[in-house]
Design a protein around this motif. Structure first.
Motif, PDB file in Angstrom:
ATOM      1  N   GLN A   4       0.836  -1.182   0.000  1.00  0.00           N
ATOM      2  CA  GLN A   4       0.000   0.000   0.000  1.00  0.00           C
ATOM      3  C   GLN A   4       0.879   1.242   0.000  1.00  0.00           C
ATOM      4  OE1 GLN A   4      -3.485  -0.055   0.036  1.00  0.00           O
ATOM      5  NE2 GLN A   4      -3.469   2.166  -0.208  1.00  0.00           N
ATOM      6  N   ALA A   5       0.923   1.916  -1.150  1.00  0.00           N
ATOM      7  CA  ALA A   5       1.747   3.118  -1.279  1.00  0.00           C
ATOM      8  C   ALA A   5       0.933   4.352  -0.902  1.00  0.00           C
ATOM      9  CB  ALA A   5       2.256   3.251  -2.700  1.00  0.00           C
ATOM     10  N   SER A   6       1.608   5.305  -0.292  1.00  0.00           N
ATOM     11  CA  SER A   6       0.957   6.562   0.081  1.00  0.00           C
ATOM     12  C   SER A   6       2.002   7.667   0.180  1.00  0.00           C
ATOM     13  CB  SER A   6       0.239   6.404   1.426  1.00  0.00           C
ATOM     14  OG  SER A   6       1.157   6.077   2.445  1.00  0.00           O
ATOM     15  N   GLY A   7       1.529   8.892   0.345  1.00  0.00           N
ATOM     16  CA  GLY A   7       2.437  10.013   0.562  1.00  0.00           C
ATOM     17  C   GLY A   7       2.619  10.931  -0.622  1.00  0.00           C
ATOM     18  N   GLY A   8       2.030  10.595  -1.760  1.00  0.00           N
ATOM     19  CA  GLY A   8       2.159  11.458  -2.912  1.00  0.00           C
ATOM     20  C   GLY A   8       1.386  12.754  -2.733  1.00  0.00           C
ATOM     21  N   GLY A   9       1.616  13.682  -3.646  1.00  0.00           N
ATOM     22  CA  GLY A   9       0.918  14.947  -3.572  1.00  0.00           C
ATOM     23  C   GLY A   9       1.530  15.962  -4.504  1.00  0.00           C
ATOM     24  N   LEU A  10       1.112  17.194  -4.329  1.00  0.00           N
ATOM     25  CA  LEU A  10       1.600  18.310  -5.141  1.00  0.00           C
ATOM     26  C   LEU A  10       2.652  19.073  -4.341  1.00  0.00           C
ATOM     27  CD1 LEU A  10       1.422  20.223  -7.595  1.00  0.00           C
ATOM     28  CD2 LEU A  10      -0.451  21.401  -6.393  1.00  0.00           C
ATOM     29  N   VAL A  11       3.793  19.303  -4.967  1.00  0.00           N
ATOM     30  CA  VAL A  11       4.882  20.009  -4.299  1.00  0.00           C
ATOM     31  C   VAL A  11       5.570  20.909  -5.314  1.00  0.00           C
ATOM     32  CG1 VAL A  11       6.534  18.151  -4.731  1.00  0.00           C
ATOM     33  CG2 VAL A  11       6.897  19.704  -2.800  1.00  0.00           C
ATOM     34  N   GLN A  12       6.115  22.007  -4.833  1.00  0.00           N
ATOM     35  CA  GLN A  12       6.848  22.896  -5.722  1.00  0.00           C
ATOM     36  C   GLN A  12       8.243  22.368  -5.977  1.00  0.00           C
ATOM     37  OE1 GLN A  12       6.695  26.816  -3.909  1.00  0.00           O
ATOM     38  NE2 GLN A  12       4.883  27.345  -5.126  1.00  0.00           N
ATOM     39  N   ALA A  13       8.796  22.761  -7.099  1.00  0.00           N
ATOM     40  CA  ALA A  13      10.170  22.371  -7.416  1.00  0.00           C
ATOM     41  C   ALA A  13      11.095  22.798  -6.284  1.00  0.00           C
ATOM     42  CB  ALA A  13      10.601  23.002  -8.728  1.00  0.00           C
ATOM     43  N   GLY A  14      12.011  21.904  -5.936  1.00  0.00           N
ATOM     44  CA  GLY A  14      12.913  22.153  -4.825  1.00  0.00           C
ATOM     45  C   GLY A  14      12.406  21.621  -3.504  1.00  0.00           C
ATOM     46  N   GLY A  15      11.165  21.216  -3.472  1.00  0.00           N
ATOM     47  CA  GLY A  15      10.568  20.706  -2.245  1.00  0.00           C
ATOM     48  C   GLY A  15      10.864  19.239  -2.011  1.00  0.00           C
ATOM     49  N   SER A  16      10.243  18.709  -0.954  1.00  0.00           N
ATOM     50  CA  SER A  16      10.481  17.324  -0.546  1.00  0.00           C
ATOM     51  C   SER A  16       9.172  16.591  -0.315  1.00  0.00           C
ATOM     52  CB  SER A  16      11.310  17.285   0.753  1.00  0.00           C
ATOM     53  OG  SER A  16      12.565  17.887   0.589  1.00  0.00           O
ATOM     54  N   LEU A  17       9.239  15.292  -0.459  1.00  0.00           N
ATOM     55  CA  LEU A  17       8.118  14.410  -0.135  1.00  0.00           C
ATOM     56  C   LEU A  17       8.686  13.105   0.386  1.00  0.00           C
ATOM     57  CD1 LEU A  17       5.487  14.536  -3.058  1.00  0.00           C
ATOM     58  CD2 LEU A  17       5.133  15.254  -0.689  1.00  0.00           C
ATOM     59  N   ARG A  18       7.933  12.455   1.244  1.00  0.00           N
ATOM     60  CA  ARG A  18       8.300  11.119   1.678  1.00  0.00           C
ATOM     61  C   ARG A  18       7.157  10.165   1.351  1.00  0.00           C
ATOM     62  NH1 ARG A  18       9.554   8.567   7.644  1.00  0.00           N
ATOM     63  NH2 ARG A  18       7.282   8.758   7.812  1.00  0.00           N
ATOM     64  N   LEU A  19       7.464   9.195   0.534  1.00  0.00           N
ATOM     65  CA  LEU A  19       6.490   8.168   0.188  1.00  0.00           C
ATOM     66  C   LEU A  19       6.647   6.987   1.134  1.00  0.00           C
ATOM     67  CD1 LEU A  19       6.832   8.137  -3.706  1.00  0.00           C
ATOM     68  CD2 LEU A  19       5.477   9.656  -2.252  1.00  0.00           C
ATOM     69  N   SER A  20       5.528   6.345   1.406  1.00  0.00           N
ATOM     70  CA  SER A  20       5.535   5.159   2.265  1.00  0.00           C
ATOM     71  C   SER A  20       4.924   3.985   1.524  1.00  0.00           C
ATOM     72  CB  SER A  20       4.731   5.425   3.543  1.00  0.00           C
ATOM     73  OG  SER A  20       5.257   6.489   4.283  1.00  0.00           O
ATOM     74  N   CYS A  21       5.408   2.806   1.843  1.00  0.00           N
ATOM     75  CA  CYS A  21       4.850   1.575   1.284  1.00  0.00           C
ATOM     76  C   CYS A  21       4.683   0.590   2.422  1.00  0.00           C
ATOM     77  CB  CYS A  21       5.766   1.014   0.217  1.00  0.00           C
ATOM     78  SG  CYS A  21       5.208  -0.575  -0.449  1.00  0.00           S
ATOM     79  N   ALA A  22       3.441   0.380   2.816  1.00  0.00           N
ATOM     80  CA  ALA A  22       3.138  -0.568   3.884  1.00  0.00           C
ATOM     81  C   ALA A  22       2.980  -1.955   3.282  1.00  0.00           C
ATOM     82  CB  ALA A  22       1.868  -0.159   4.608  1.00  0.00           C
ATOM     83  N   ALA A  23       3.789  -2.887   3.755  1.00  0.00           N
ATOM     84  CA  ALA A  23       3.798  -4.242   3.206  1.00  0.00           C
ATOM     85  C   ALA A  23       3.165  -5.221   4.190  1.00  0.00           C
ATOM     86  CB  ALA A  23       5.231  -4.665   2.901  1.00  0.00           C
ATOM     87  N   SER A  24       2.391  -6.152   3.676  1.00  0.00           N
ATOM     88  CA  SER A  24       1.754  -7.148   4.535  1.00  0.00           C
ATOM     89  C   SER A  24       1.520  -8.433   3.769  1.00  0.00           C
ATOM     90  CB  SER A  24       0.420  -6.609   5.062  1.00  0.00           C
ATOM     91  OG  SER A  24      -0.469  -6.353   3.991  1.00  0.00           O
ATOM     92  N   GLY A  25       1.225  -9.487   4.486  1.00  0.00           N
ATOM     93  CA  GLY A  25       0.861 -10.745   3.860  1.00  0.00           C
ATOM     94  C   GLY A  25       1.931 -11.809   3.876  1.00  0.00           C
ATOM     95  N   ARG A  26       3.136 -11.447   4.243  1.00  0.00           N
ATOM     96  CA  ARG A  26       4.199 -12.452   4.347  1.00  0.00           C
ATOM     97  C   ARG A  26       5.389 -11.826   5.056  1.00  0.00           C
ATOM     98  NH1 ARG A  26       6.165 -15.257   0.178  1.00  0.00           N
ATOM     99  NH2 ARG A  26       7.997 -15.581   1.487  1.00  0.00           N
ATOM    100  N   THR A  27       6.390 -12.660   5.285  1.00  0.00           N
ATOM    101  CA  THR A  27       7.646 -12.164   5.823  1.00  0.00           C
ATOM    102  C   THR A  27       8.519 -11.732   4.653  1.00  0.00           C
ATOM    103  OG1 THR A  27       7.505 -13.694   7.689  1.00  0.00           O
ATOM    104  CG2 THR A  27       9.663 -12.746   7.197  1.00  0.00           C
ATOM    105  N   PHE A  28       9.083 -10.546   4.750  1.00  0.00           N
ATOM    106  CA  PHE A  28       9.838  -9.995   3.635  1.00  0.00           C
ATOM    107  C   PHE A  28      11.346 -10.076   3.823  1.00  0.00           C
ATOM    108  CE2 PHE A  28       6.451  -8.416   1.047  1.00  0.00           C
ATOM    109  CZ  PHE A  28       5.398  -8.244   1.925  1.00  0.00           C
TER     110      PHE A  28
END
Length: 120
Positions: A4-28
């Motif tokens: 499950q990916a999340s964290g996207g959005g609109l940002v101005q050039a030069g800015g920052s974002l942190r995306l997350s990926c929640a993993a489930s269903g097995r041992t990784f």
């Protein structure tokens, strides 16, 4: 397996974002977790990857120095910290997983994608 990916959005050039990926269903523990992106009208491309065990990372040349991939084992979550964002980084970002010893080398599991839009 669910990613499950999340964290996207609109940002101005030069800015920052942190995306997350929640993993489930097995041992990784024997998996490689990756981030890919697909810009409008372009093919999907590799961004970064990390081995769940050991933490070895790999980055596309286009993002080296601006992007950091990491994972939190306790939360079963992989992160993509993106700094100094450029309009060319605009894309749908997908997280994915593959076995370390995958015969095909292909990623087997994919999340639904999260949109990152960088304005100039």
């Amino acid at each position: 397996v669910q990613l499950q990916a999340s964290g996207g959005g609109l940002v101005q050039a030069g800015g920052s974002l942190r995306l997350s990926c929640a993993a489930s269903g097995r041992t990784f523990s024997s998996y490689v977790m990756g981030w890919f992106r697909q810009a409008p009208g372009k093919e999907r491309e590799f961004v970064a990857s990390i081995r769940w065990s050991g933490g070895r990372t790999d980055y596309a040349d286009s993002v080296k120095g601006r992007v950091t991939i990491s994972r939190d084992k306790a939360k079963n979550t992989v992160y993509l910290q993106m700094n100094s964002l450029k309009p060319d980084d605009t894309a749908v970002y997908y997280c994915a997983a593959k076995a370390v010893y995958s015969v095909s080398g292909e990623y087997d599991y994919w999340g639904q994608g999260t949109l990152v839009t960088v304005s100039s």
